[in-house]
Design an enzyme around this catalytic site. Structure first.
Site, PDB file in Angstrom:
ATOM      1  N   CYS A  28       1.994  10.077 -10.546  1.00  0.00           N
ATOM      2  CA  CYS A  28       2.845  10.987  -9.763  1.00  0.00           C
ATOM      3  C   CYS A  28       2.067  11.415  -8.501  1.00  0.00           C
ATOM      4  O   CYS A  28       1.356  10.602  -7.910  1.00  0.00           O
ATOM      5  CB  CYS A  28       3.227  12.162 -10.653  1.00  0.00           C
ATOM      6  SG  CYS A  28       4.649  13.133 -10.151  1.00  0.00           S
ATOM      7  N   THR A  29       2.170  12.662  -8.095  1.00  0.00           N
ATOM      8  CA  THR A  29       1.512  13.096  -6.861  1.00  0.00           C
ATOM      9  C   THR A  29      -0.005  13.237  -7.013  1.00  0.00           C
ATOM     10  O   THR A  29      -0.678  13.647  -6.062  1.00  0.00           O
ATOM     11  CB  THR A  29       2.108  14.429  -6.353  1.00  0.00           C
ATOM     12  OG1 THR A  29       2.023  15.398  -7.405  1.00  0.00           O
ATOM     13  CG2 THR A  29       3.555  14.252  -5.950  1.00  0.00           C
TER      14      THR A  29
END
Lengths: 211, 211
Positions: A100-101
């Site tokens: 993800c981020t």
């Protein structure tokens, strides 16, 4: 072999737990959850806390680094101590990974320059700011850097890397034991497949949308 | 609305975190992790601890009950306090759910008698001992009882129930935000698909195999 999974305030739980439950089944490996301070670290919802058992200072040279994302990634982009740890750990790691981020944190630490990488679909373009090449794939491997797309993709990343390190059969055994035979009740798991108005809505209110 | 996710020593993390990350995104719901005592509860690997924020005694009537499984389910089959709580919570719940061998705990509490239910593939037949009807499906709904197969199936269960309660669009939004577009690198996630020798091997050393 040591696998260090980074925790920080308001991370997304599944980002961390997907790799833990798959890659963490690597034979002879010990997974440790690490953060700036030991103790419980709350997720983005505030309803779940995972214990950090080790500090970053006590974990300078893991073999595998796993960096989750989540809303809490944003303030960490300017946390020098955390970015320093990423650079230090990366200097001797065999694999440096993110879900993800989490890839934005790797990028902010200067580790993805000139490399192909992915991130949560809402954040993907932001990788460019740090010289990385956004790549629309669920799991992207470039050298020793393995980045995964949003939240649940950490499971696919974990199995992929597990197979690479321990062999296909071991990874298949872990897939079988976790009964990972996904049957989502909808087919809305990517911006290319979800109803367009939902994609628009989330792009409109994302913290990654330029305003 | 209150969602209570049960924790006990040596549970499997993803069993609990899959529903938390999907079903837990129910609008106006509050998810609480509950156990006999508050504080960190260790998973089956020993490398991860999730905090129980509430005791069972303090959580007598959740709207949704989620029971994970894992190696630690075994000793809980004779834990009267835990089984009593399951019966009490179930008496007023809207939905009573499980992932993996969590269904054996529901069954031991007498809640699945005469009902179709599923469990981890290695444990499925044991449901019969408690009068439940083992069902080879990833997510099984019988009345207000929703049981899911092994470990990762809690994600599919969570999305399924989320759609049922909050509507398809909300569940699709959660699928999109968690980027749940699974692409496992192998197709070995069920005993019907995995290499036969792996299935045999795990059946041979399972704690559920009659000796």
């Amino acid at each position: 072999m040591q696998i260090a999974i980074l925790l920080f305030d308001r991370f997304t739980a599944l980002d961390a737990v997907g790799p833990y439950e798959t890659l963490g089944r690597l034979p002879d490996a010990k997974t440790v959850f690490v953060a700036e301070r030991t103790g419980p670290v709350r997720t983005d919802t505030g309803n779940l806390a995972i214990t950090a058992d080790r500090t970053l200072a006590d974990t300078p040279s893991p073999d595998i680094v796993v960096v989750p994302g989540g809303p809490g990634q944003d303030p960490q982009m300017e946390n020098g101590a955390l970015l320093d740890w990423l650079r230090t750990a990366d200097a001797t790691s065999t694999w440096t990974t993110s879900v993800c981020t989490g890839s934005l944190l790797l990028a902010a630490a200067g580790l993805l320059e000139g490399r192909r990488a992915t991130s949560h679909w809402l954040a993907l373009d932001h990788l460019k700011r740090f010289g990385a090449e956004p790549t629309v794939e669920r799991v992207v491997t470039d050298g020793k850097y393995v980045t995964a797309a949003g939240v649940s993709s950490g499971i696919d990343m974990g199995l992929t890397l597990l197979g690479r390190i321990a062999g296909d059969e071991h990874a298949q055994a872990v897939q079988l034991l976790t009964e990972y035979d996904p049957q989502p009740p909808y087919d809305a798991g990517s911006p290319a497949k979800a109803p367009a108005h939902l994609v628009e809505e989330f792009r409109g209110r994302s913290r990654f949308t330029p305003t």
